[in-house]
Design an enzyme around this catalytic site. Structure first.
Site, short mmCIF file in Angstrom:
data_model
loop_
_atom_site.label_atom_id
_atom_site.label_comp_id
_atom_site.label_asym_id
_atom_site.label_seq_id
_atom_site.Cartn_x
_atom_site.Cartn_y
_atom_site.Cartn_z
N TYR A 156 0.95 -1.19 0.08
CA TYR A 156 0.07 0.06 0.12
C TYR A 156 0.94 1.25 -0.02
O TYR A 156 0.52 2.14 -0.88
CB TYR A 156 -0.85 -0.06 1.11
N ALA A 158 3.87 1.66 -1.15
CA ALA A 158 4.65 1.86 -2.27
C ALA A 158 3.70 2.37 -3.46
O ALA A 158 4.20 3.16 -4.11
CB ALA A 158 5.18 0.26 -2.88
#
Length: 266
Positions: A156, A158
């Site tokens: 998430y 990233a």
């Protein structure tokens, strides 16, 4: 102050609940015309009924935003009543769950990136010709975890960091005709937290507390200065500001709405 959003056509993805629905309500309050997309068609219908009752002009379209074809078909359908025109794109749709790095599968990474990042790419590509012509704006919903990543949400974090890169590069590429900004929300009381398998349920198991108590305990552990979880309306207010002429000299910016969670200076 006049936002100059009256009559503007605002396209919002992930609009059936949470920050998306709160944003729809806020834009409706400014007199905007709304084009709302979500995979949750019953939620969309309920949102439309509510917003039309408040006096707003609303079009809705159910779509799977995890694919390019789904994004493009959804946008074509929802903008048809407006003859394809659009003034503001709010890229809001997102998914996420709490897992350690070792627990994350390739499917977890792929599905998260498809919804949280590539749907933003596909939506922006689709509507940019209209936004360039009309002098529009894009507001991307990122996350405080893009700036201060969480080890339990690597995928998430990233995906949301990628949204910040997209925001900055589009802001430079599309200036001066289109402004592009992002909000970086902290913990917000939305279905991502409250829904089945959401963060509240996960934290309840972790802390052995009732879901809301577990969330409040987690917030205290994170030492967020404002000492509470945020509400969707508090993010929506910033989204409306960034889309409006009140932010006419703002582009490429990331506005944190996180209760002070992120300690970075920039």
């Amino acid at each position: 102050m006049d936002t100059k959003l009256t009559g503007k056509i605002v396209l919002i993805t992930g609009a059936a609940s949470g920050i998306g629905l709160a944003s729809a309500r806020a834009f409706a309050g400014e007199g905007s015309r709304l084009a709302l997309i979500d995979i949750d068609e019953p939620g969309l219908r309920a949102a439309r009924t509510e917003l039309v009752a408040s006096g707003a002009q609303v079009a809705v379209a159910g779509a799977d935003l995890s694919t390019r074809d789904g994004v493009e078909a959804g946008i074509d359908a929802v903008l048809a009543p407006f003859d394809g025109a659009v003034d503001v794109l709010v890229n809001n749709v997102g998914i996420g769950h709490v897992k350690s790095f070792d627990e994350l599968s390739d499917d977890d990474w792929q599905s998260t990136l498809e919804v949280n990042f590539f749907s933003y790419v596909h939506a922006a590509r689709k509507v940019l010709p209209q936004l360039r012509e009309r002098g529009g704006a894009i507001v991307n919903n990122a996350s405080a975890l893009a700036i201060q990543p969480d080890a339990k949400q690597a995928h998430y974090s990233a995906s949301k960091a990628a949204v910040l890169v997209l925001t900055n590069t589009l802001a430079h590429a599309e200036a001066p005709r289109v402004r592009v900004n992002a909000v970086a929300a902290g913990p917000i009381w939305t279905p991502m937290w409250t829904g089945p398998g959401g963060a509240a349920e996960t934290l309840a198991e972790l802390h052995q507390l009732a879901p809301r108590e577990a969330v409040d305990h987690e917030i205290s552990l994170r030492e967020i200065p404002l000492a509470r979880i945020g509400e969707p309306e508090e993010v929506a207010n910033v989204i409306v500001f960034l889309a409006s002429q009140l932010a006419s000299f703002v582009t490429g910016s990331v506005y944190r709405v996180d209760g002070g969670m992120v300690r970075a200076l920039a």
